[in-house]
Design a protein around this motif. Structure first.
Motif, PDB file in Angstrom:
ATOM      1  N   GLU A  20      46.815  32.351  42.368  1.00  0.00           N
ATOM      2  CA  GLU A  20      46.511  33.416  41.409  1.00  0.00           C
ATOM      3  C   GLU A  20      45.488  32.936  40.387  1.00  0.00           C
ATOM      4  OE1 GLU A  20      50.172  34.527  39.566  1.00  0.00           O
ATOM      5  OE2 GLU A  20      51.031  35.271  41.425  1.00  0.00           O
ATOM      6  N   ILE A  21      45.311  31.630  40.293  1.00  0.00           N
ATOM      7  CA  ILE A  21      44.409  31.053  39.302  1.00  0.00           C
ATOM      8  C   ILE A  21      43.136  30.525  39.943  1.00  0.00           C
ATOM      9  CG2 ILE A  21      44.183  29.202  37.596  1.00  0.00           C
ATOM     10  CD1 ILE A  21      47.183  29.631  37.035  1.00  0.00           C
ATOM     11  N   GLU A  22      43.287  29.896  41.094  1.00  0.00           N
ATOM     12  CA  GLU A  22      42.128  29.325  41.763  1.00  0.00           C
ATOM     13  C   GLU A  22      42.185  29.682  43.242  1.00  0.00           C
ATOM     14  OE1 GLU A  22      40.183  24.944  42.239  1.00  0.00           O
ATOM     15  OE2 GLU A  22      41.225  25.425  40.381  1.00  0.00           O
ATOM     16  N   LEU A  23      41.230  30.502  43.668  1.00  0.00           N
ATOM     17  CA  LEU A  23      41.200  30.918  45.068  1.00  0.00           C
ATOM     18  C   LEU A  23      40.764  29.765  45.962  1.00  0.00           C
ATOM     19  CD1 LEU A  23      39.440  34.404  44.967  1.00  0.00           C
ATOM     20  CD2 LEU A  23      41.818  33.932  45.522  1.00  0.00           C
ATOM     21  N   THR A  36      47.450  50.257  42.539  1.00  0.00           N
ATOM     22  CA  THR A  36      46.724  51.406  43.092  1.00  0.00           C
ATOM     23  C   THR A  36      46.633  51.400  44.609  1.00  0.00           C
ATOM     24  OG1 THR A  36      44.557  50.317  43.038  1.00  0.00           O
ATOM     25  CG2 THR A  36      45.264  51.480  41.023  1.00  0.00           C
ATOM     26  N   GLY A  37      46.848  50.230  45.212  1.00  0.00           N
ATOM     27  CA  GLY A  37      46.707  50.117  46.656  1.00  0.00           C
ATOM     28  C   GLY A  37      45.263  49.959  47.103  1.00  0.00           C
ATOM     29  N   GLU A  38      44.328  49.975  46.158  1.00  0.00           N
ATOM     30  CA  GLU A  38      42.913  49.815  46.495  1.00  0.00           C
ATOM     31  C   GLU A  38      42.685  48.443  47.117  1.00  0.00           C
ATOM     32  OE1 GLU A  38      38.524  49.751  44.338  1.00  0.00           O
ATOM     33  OE2 GLU A  38      40.325  49.979  43.131  1.00  0.00           O
ATOM     34  N   GLN A  39      41.921  48.424  48.196  1.00  0.00           N
ATOM     35  CA  GLN A  39      41.624  47.176  48.884  1.00  0.00           C
ATOM     36  C   GLN A  39      40.154  46.825  48.724  1.00  0.00           C
ATOM     37  OE1 GLN A  39      42.953  47.733  52.933  1.00  0.00           O
ATOM     38  NE2 GLN A  39      45.009  47.069  52.402  1.00  0.00           N
ATOM     39  N   LEU A  40      39.900  45.520  48.643  1.00  0.00           N
ATOM     40  CA  LEU A  40      38.545  45.033  48.444  1.00  0.00           C
ATOM     41  C   LEU A  40      38.355  43.787  49.286  1.00  0.00           C
ATOM     42  CD1 LEU A  40      35.926  45.215  46.660  1.00  0.00           C
ATOM     43  CD2 LEU A  40      37.109  43.718  45.056  1.00  0.00           C
ATOM     44  N   TYR A  41      37.270  43.730  50.043  1.00  0.00           N
ATOM     45  CA  TYR A  41      36.938  42.527  50.801  1.00  0.00           C
ATOM     46  C   TYR A  41      36.169  41.588  49.882  1.00  0.00           C
ATOM     47  CZ  TYR A  41      38.306  44.640  55.189  1.00  0.00           C
ATOM     48  OH  TYR A  41      39.025  45.211  56.198  1.00  0.00           O
ATOM     49  N   VAL A  42      36.582  40.322  49.840  1.00  0.00           N
ATOM     50  CA  VAL A  42      35.869  39.332  49.028  1.00  0.00           C
ATOM     51  C   VAL A  42      35.594  38.098  49.880  1.00  0.00           C
ATOM     52  CG1 VAL A  42      36.821  40.114  46.828  1.00  0.00           C
ATOM     53  CG2 VAL A  42      37.988  38.329  48.078  1.00  0.00           C
ATOM     54  N   ASP A  43      34.492  37.438  49.558  1.00  0.00           N
ATOM     55  CA  ASP A  43      34.093  36.231  50.272  1.00  0.00           C
ATOM     56  C   ASP A  43      34.429  35.035  49.389  1.00  0.00           C
ATOM     57  OD1 ASP A  43      33.017  34.231  51.781  1.00  0.00           O
ATOM     58  OD2 ASP A  43      30.948  34.951  51.664  1.00  0.00           O
ATOM     59  N   THR A  44      35.485  34.323  49.751  1.00  0.00           N
ATOM     60  CA  THR A  44      35.907  33.179  48.933  1.00  0.00           C
ATOM     61  C   THR A  44      34.998  31.966  49.132  1.00  0.00           C
ATOM     62  OG1 THR A  44      37.489  32.421  50.596  1.00  0.00           O
ATOM     63  CG2 THR A  44      38.311  33.935  48.904  1.00  0.00           C
ATOM     64  N   HIS A  45      34.050  32.035  50.062  1.00  0.00           N
ATOM     65  CA  HIS A  45      33.047  30.970  50.190  1.00  0.00           C
ATOM     66  C   HIS A  45      32.071  31.011  49.002  1.00  0.00           C
ATOM     67  CE1 HIS A  45      34.115  29.250  53.986  1.00  0.00           C
ATOM     68  NE2 HIS A  45      33.830  30.323  54.702  1.00  0.00           N
ATOM     69  N   ASP A  46      31.980  32.153  48.347  1.00  0.00           N
ATOM     70  CA  ASP A  46      31.054  32.350  47.233  1.00  0.00           C
ATOM     71  C   ASP A  46      31.578  31.620  45.988  1.00  0.00           C
ATOM     72  OD1 ASP A  46      29.586  33.297  45.043  1.00  0.00           O
ATOM     73  OD2 ASP A  46      29.476  35.338  45.829  1.00  0.00           O
ATOM     74  N   ARG A  47      30.936  30.511  45.639  1.00  0.00           N
ATOM     75  CA  ARG A  47      31.372  29.692  44.499  1.00  0.00           C
ATOM     76  C   ARG A  47      31.354  30.469  43.192  1.00  0.00           C
ATOM     77  NH1 ARG A  47      27.962  24.351  45.138  1.00  0.00           N
ATOM     78  NH2 ARG A  47      27.593  24.961  47.265  1.00  0.00           N
ATOM     79  N   GLN A  48      30.358  31.326  43.018  1.00  0.00           N
ATOM     80  CA  GLN A  48      30.271  32.113  41.781  1.00  0.00           C
ATOM     81  C   GLN A  48      31.442  33.084  41.672  1.00  0.00           C
ATOM     82  OE1 GLN A  48      26.352  33.814  41.966  1.00  0.00           O
ATOM     83  NE2 GLN A  48      25.459  32.101  40.806  1.00  0.00           N
ATOM     84  N   ARG A  50      34.424  32.664  43.022  1.00  0.00           N
ATOM     85  CA  ARG A  50      35.619  31.860  42.711  1.00  0.00           C
ATOM     86  C   ARG A  50      35.626  31.426  41.249  1.00  0.00           C
ATOM     87  NH1 ARG A  50      34.220  29.037  47.278  1.00  0.00           N
ATOM     88  NH2 ARG A  50      34.174  27.073  46.124  1.00  0.00           N
ATOM     89  N   ALA A  51      34.457  31.097  40.701  1.00  0.00           N
ATOM     90  CA  ALA A  51      34.361  30.700  39.290  1.00  0.00           C
ATOM     91  C   ALA A  51      34.705  31.875  38.377  1.00  0.00           C
ATOM     92  CB  ALA A  51      32.968  30.177  38.981  1.00  0.00           C
ATOM     93  N   ARG A  52      34.195  33.072  38.703  1.00  0.00           N
ATOM     94  CA  ARG A  52      34.531  34.266  37.898  1.00  0.00           C
ATOM     95  C   ARG A  52      36.018  34.583  37.989  1.00  0.00           C
ATOM     96  NH1 ARG A  52      30.049  36.267  40.552  1.00  0.00           N
ATOM     97  NH2 ARG A  52      31.328  37.792  41.675  1.00  0.00           N
ATOM     98  N   PHE A  53      36.564  34.440  39.179  1.00  0.00           N
ATOM     99  CA  PHE A  53      37.993  34.684  39.393  1.00  0.00           C
ATOM    100  C   PHE A  53      38.819  33.722  38.539  1.00  0.00           C
ATOM    101  CE2 PHE A  53      42.049  34.211  41.522  1.00  0.00           C
ATOM    102  CZ  PHE A  53      42.369  35.500  41.900  1.00  0.00           C
ATOM    103  N   ALA A  54      38.467  32.431  38.551  1.00  0.00           N
ATOM    104  CA  ALA A  54      39.191  31.420  37.773  1.00  0.00           C
ATOM    105  C   ALA A  54      39.053  31.684  36.280  1.00  0.00           C
ATOM    106  CB  ALA A  54      38.698  30.024  38.127  1.00  0.00           C
ATOM    107  N   ALA A  55      37.859  32.079  35.832  1.00  0.00           N
ATOM    108  CA  ALA A  55      37.648  32.375  34.409  1.00  0.00           C
ATOM    109  C   ALA A  55      38.504  33.569  33.972  1.00  0.00           C
ATOM    110  CB  ALA A  55      36.173  32.647  34.138  1.00  0.00           C
ATOM    111  N   ALA A  56      38.558  34.599  34.805  1.00  0.00           N
ATOM    112  CA  ALA A  56      39.381  35.770  34.487  1.00  0.00           C
ATOM    113  C   ALA A  56      40.861  35.390  34.445  1.00  0.00           C
ATOM    114  CB  ALA A  56      39.138  36.879  35.509  1.00  0.00           C
TER     115      ALA A  56
END
Length: 100
Positions: A20-23, A36-48, A50-56
């Motif tokens: 939940e903190i670091e992908l 909401t059940g909304e689904q989103l595809y994300v690319d965890t290879h993208d360092r930026q 992952r960095a935004r996710f960790a900052a949030a």
């Protein structure tokens, strides 16, 4: 929580997963909003990303900790990666020492 704390002993127990903190860098994944059940595809290879996710996540943690502190509520934060029994025993022991 502040109102509840006036008349009762309040303890917040949080169970969290390190992901939940670091992908992890595992490629494309589907994330779903639990409300909401909304689904989103994300690319965890993208360092930026992952960095935004960790900052949030750090921001969310800081806000939660501040809210608990402001309310005067003790928090037992348990990670799914930890030995839960040991973590609870450590918390109880440290809380008992603070009360002395």
């Amino acid at each position: 929580m502040s109102l509840l704390k006036r008349r009762h002993e309040v303890l917040a127990v949080r169970l969290w997963d390190p992901r939940e903190i670091e992908l992890p860098d595992i490629g494309l994944i589907v994330m779903e909003d639990a409300e909401t059940g909304e689904q989103l595809y994300v690319d965890t290879h993208d360092r930026q990303f992952r960095a935004r996710f960790a900052a949030a996540a750090r921001q969310r943690e800081a806000a939660l900790n501040e809210a608990f502190k402001h309310a005067g509520v003790d928090v037992l934060s348990l990670s799914t990666a930890d030995d839960l029994v040991r973590a609870i025993v450590r918390f109880a022991a440290s809380r008992q020492q603070r009360r002395r």
